[in-house]
Design a protein around this motif. Structure first.
Motif, PDB file in Angstrom:
ATOM      1  N   VAL A  75       0.873  -1.188   0.000  1.00  0.00           N
ATOM      2  CA  VAL A  75       0.000   0.000   0.000  1.00  0.00           C
ATOM      3  C   VAL A  75       0.909   1.237   0.000  1.00  0.00           C
ATOM      4  O   VAL A  75       1.141   1.873   1.019  1.00  0.00           O
ATOM      5  CB  VAL A  75      -0.949   0.029   1.214  1.00  0.00           C
ATOM      6  N   GLY A  76       1.465   1.518  -1.155  1.00  0.00           N
ATOM      7  CA  GLY A  76       2.372   2.640  -1.284  1.00  0.00           C
ATOM      8  C   GLY A  76       3.827   2.295  -1.069  1.00  0.00           C
ATOM      9  O   GLY A  76       4.699   3.131  -1.268  1.00  0.00           O
ATOM     10  N   TYR A 107      -6.601   2.232  -4.871  1.00  0.00           N
ATOM     11  CA  TYR A 107      -5.189   1.899  -5.045  1.00  0.00           C
ATOM     12  C   TYR A 107      -5.079   0.439  -5.483  1.00  0.00           C
ATOM     13  O   TYR A 107      -4.950  -0.469  -4.669  1.00  0.00           O
ATOM     14  CB  TYR A 107      -4.421   2.134  -3.740  1.00  0.00           C
ATOM     15  N   GLY A 108      -5.197   0.209  -6.792  1.00  0.00           N
ATOM     16  CA  GLY A 108      -4.984  -1.130  -7.325  1.00  0.00           C
ATOM     17  C   GLY A 108      -6.151  -2.063  -7.105  1.00  0.00           C
ATOM     18  O   GLY A 108      -7.289  -1.660  -6.842  1.00  0.00           O
ATOM     19  N   GLY A 109      -5.833  -3.364  -7.196  1.00  0.00           N
ATOM     20  CA  GLY A 109      -6.863  -4.389  -7.173  1.00  0.00           C
ATOM     21  C   GLY A 109      -7.279  -4.872  -5.801  1.00  0.00           C
ATOM     22  O   GLY A 109      -8.179  -5.710  -5.690  1.00  0.00           O
ATOM     23  N   ALA A 128     -12.005  -1.196  -5.532  1.00  0.00           N
ATOM     24  CA  ALA A 128     -11.810  -2.155  -6.608  1.00  0.00           C
ATOM     25  C   ALA A 128     -11.424  -3.507  -6.027  1.00  0.00           C
ATOM     26  O   ALA A 128     -10.830  -3.603  -4.942  1.00  0.00           O
ATOM     27  CB  ALA A 128     -10.736  -1.660  -7.566  1.00  0.00           C
ATOM     28  N   ARG A 129     -11.748  -4.546  -6.773  1.00  0.00           N
ATOM     29  CA  ARG A 129     -11.412  -5.894  -6.328  1.00  0.00           C
ATOM     30  C   ARG A 129     -10.968  -6.740  -7.517  1.00  0.00           C
ATOM     31  O   ARG A 129     -11.749  -7.008  -8.427  1.00  0.00           O
ATOM     32  CB  ARG A 129     -12.609  -6.557  -5.651  1.00  0.00           C
ATOM     33  N   ALA A 141     -15.168  -4.638 -10.144  1.00  0.00           N
ATOM     34  CA  ALA A 141     -14.082  -5.494 -10.628  1.00  0.00           C
ATOM     35  C   ALA A 141     -12.917  -4.643 -11.129  1.00  0.00           C
ATOM     36  O   ALA A 141     -13.108  -3.642 -11.837  1.00  0.00           O
ATOM     37  CB  ALA A 141     -14.598  -6.392 -11.749  1.00  0.00           C
ATOM     38  N   HIS A 142     -11.716  -5.030 -10.748  1.00  0.00           N
ATOM     39  CA  HIS A 142     -10.502  -4.370 -11.213  1.00  0.00           C
ATOM     40  C   HIS A 142      -9.995  -5.107 -12.447  1.00  0.00           C
ATOM     41  O   HIS A 142      -9.654  -6.294 -12.369  1.00  0.00           O
ATOM     42  CB  HIS A 142      -9.435  -4.388 -10.117  1.00  0.00           C
ATOM     43  N   VAL A 143      -9.962  -4.424 -13.579  1.00  0.00           N
ATOM     44  CA  VAL A 143      -9.498  -5.039 -14.821  1.00  0.00           C
ATOM     45  C   VAL A 143      -8.449  -4.137 -15.464  1.00  0.00           C
ATOM     46  O   VAL A 143      -8.441  -2.918 -15.262  1.00  0.00           O
ATOM     47  CB  VAL A 143     -10.665  -5.279 -15.804  1.00  0.00           C
ATOM     48  N   GLU A 144      -7.558  -4.751 -16.243  1.00  0.00           N
ATOM     49  CA  GLU A 144      -6.534  -4.014 -16.980  1.00  0.00           C
ATOM     50  C   GLU A 144      -6.407  -4.606 -18.381  1.00  0.00           C
ATOM     51  O   GLU A 144      -6.490  -5.825 -18.525  1.00  0.00           O
ATOM     52  CB  GLU A 144      -5.190  -4.098 -16.264  1.00  0.00           C
TER      53      GLU A 144
END
Length: 384
Positions: A75-76, A107-109, A128-129, A141-144
């Motif tokens: 986390v950072g 912060y991210g997934g 996000a998850r 949902a965290h997607v890339e």
């Protein structure tokens, strides 16, 4: 998505977790504005890094206060970085004492950040998850790859937030303008002044017409995103011949690169390397008629301020960084996916080489976009 995206009642304090770098902060600005629009009476606290606190101190905008995070693995800070766990525990206890009504994980997934957010014991935890990450009360949902601005707005919407129309996402302060004035000539044009000569001509600007400022940003923290320096030289010369005042910006660490470009140009140009803090850079960006930049923080600052730009992007990075106002950005996109040294496909994993992946973007392409942007944008930029 999990949970109903309803607005919470009785909200007095909101926290947003996003301890990132400059470009990533710009991406979250629309979501921050949406939250402040939805909860105008709530204090909006940004959980970030020391540079956030310095940059946002006294700056008008949606953030009311910055709390600087200690080093926290995942986390950072790097996952394997040794940290003072007692300091982390004390920080979490202090955040519980804040009594946040809503905490948003941006912060991210969420593999590490979601458990951290849940420890704050807010009434509502949103974020996000990614696959396999722990859930929050409400999550998306965290997607890339994905447009980061829109993805973060989706998270804000889970807390009931909606975004009003904005011409400018980031405020420029009098201190920013004063810092810019220290490094720029006293009299030069901006986007409100006349147009440049057409591409391919060497005609000077009309008599009595100020020269519009064009800022070149040739550096990046990722060498793969850097367009070759000699091509910035060619672009700078062509824009200067057409009547622009060209400035080349970079950090103190990028001074050699900036000198190489300014020194390689046949036309005069301003060397701004190491002369601007983040606020001063905002002041310069506000005065610019155009920014020509690699995919890096100053490009996204320009777009947030409302300054037209030509952005040089590698592959799917444009998907991540596209602005909410598409007309501000004309993008030159490289389709190169294989390393020029080893031939490895870098879409799914990164090889160890640091070669540029922007070689298939030509000078003519960038100049065409630059002149088209300058010809089409003066009314928009002057009213930003």
């Amino acid at each position: 998505m999990n949970g109903e995206a309803a607005r919470l009642g009785g909200v007095a304090k909101i926290a947003v977790l996003r301890p990132n770098a400059v470009g990533d902060f710009v991406f979250v600005l629309p979501a921050l504005h949406a939250l402040k629009h939805a909860y105008p009476d709530a204090e909006l606290v940004f959980l970030g890094k020391a540079w956030h606190a310095d940059f946002l101190e006294g700056r008008p905008g949606p953030v009311d206060r910055v709390v600087v995070l200690p080093p926290i693995p995942g986390v950072g800070a790097p996952v394997d970085e040794p940290v003072d766990q007692q300091a982390v525990a004390c920080f979490v206890e202090r955040m519980r004492g804040e009594g946040f009504d809503i905490v948003l994980q941006m912060y991210g997934g969420g593999r590490y950040s979601n458990p951290f957010v849940m420890r704050m014991e807010a009434r509502l935890a949103v974020g996000a998850r990614a696959d396999g990450a722990p859930p929050l009360h409400r999550w998306a949902a965290h997607v890339e790859p994905a447009n980061r601005r829109l993805a973060l707005l989706e998270i804000a919407a889970l807390a009931g937030a909606t975004l009003p129309w904005m011409q400018r996402e980031l405020a420029v302060t009098p201190a920013d303008r004063e810092a810019a004035a220290q490094v720029l000539p006293a009299h030069h044009g901006d986007a409100a002044h006349g147009r440049l000569a057409e591409y391919g001509t060497t005609m000077p600007p009309p008599q009595g017409c100020d020269r519009p400022l064009v800022l070149l940003q040739p550096g990046s923290s990722d060498p793969r995103r850097c367009w070759p320096a000699e091509r910035f030289v060619a672009v700078g010369d062509a824009l200067a011949r057409a009547g622009a005042l060209v400035a080349v910006n970079g950090t103190a660490q990028e001074a050699g690169l900036v000198r190489r470009i300014v020194g390689g140009m046949r036309q005069p140009a301003l060397d701004l390397a190491g002369k601007l803090g983040l606020g001063g850079l905002c002041g310069v960006l506000e005065r610019a008629a155009l920014v020509v930049s690699n995919d890096t923080g100053p490009l996204h600052l320009a777009l947030a301020i409302g300054t037209p730009a030509v952005g040089l992007f590698w592959h799917t990075n444009l998907v991540d960084g596209a602005p909410l106002r598409p007309g501000l950005l004309r993008a030159a996109v490289s389709a190169q996916v294989r390393c020029s040294v080893c031939g490895a496909d870098n879409r799914a994993s990164r090889c160890p080489h640091q070669e540029s992946f922007l070689h298939d973007i030509s000078v003519d392409e960038v100049l065409g976009l630059a002149f088209a942007q300058l010809q089409s944008q003066p009314a928009v930029a002057s009213s930003a």
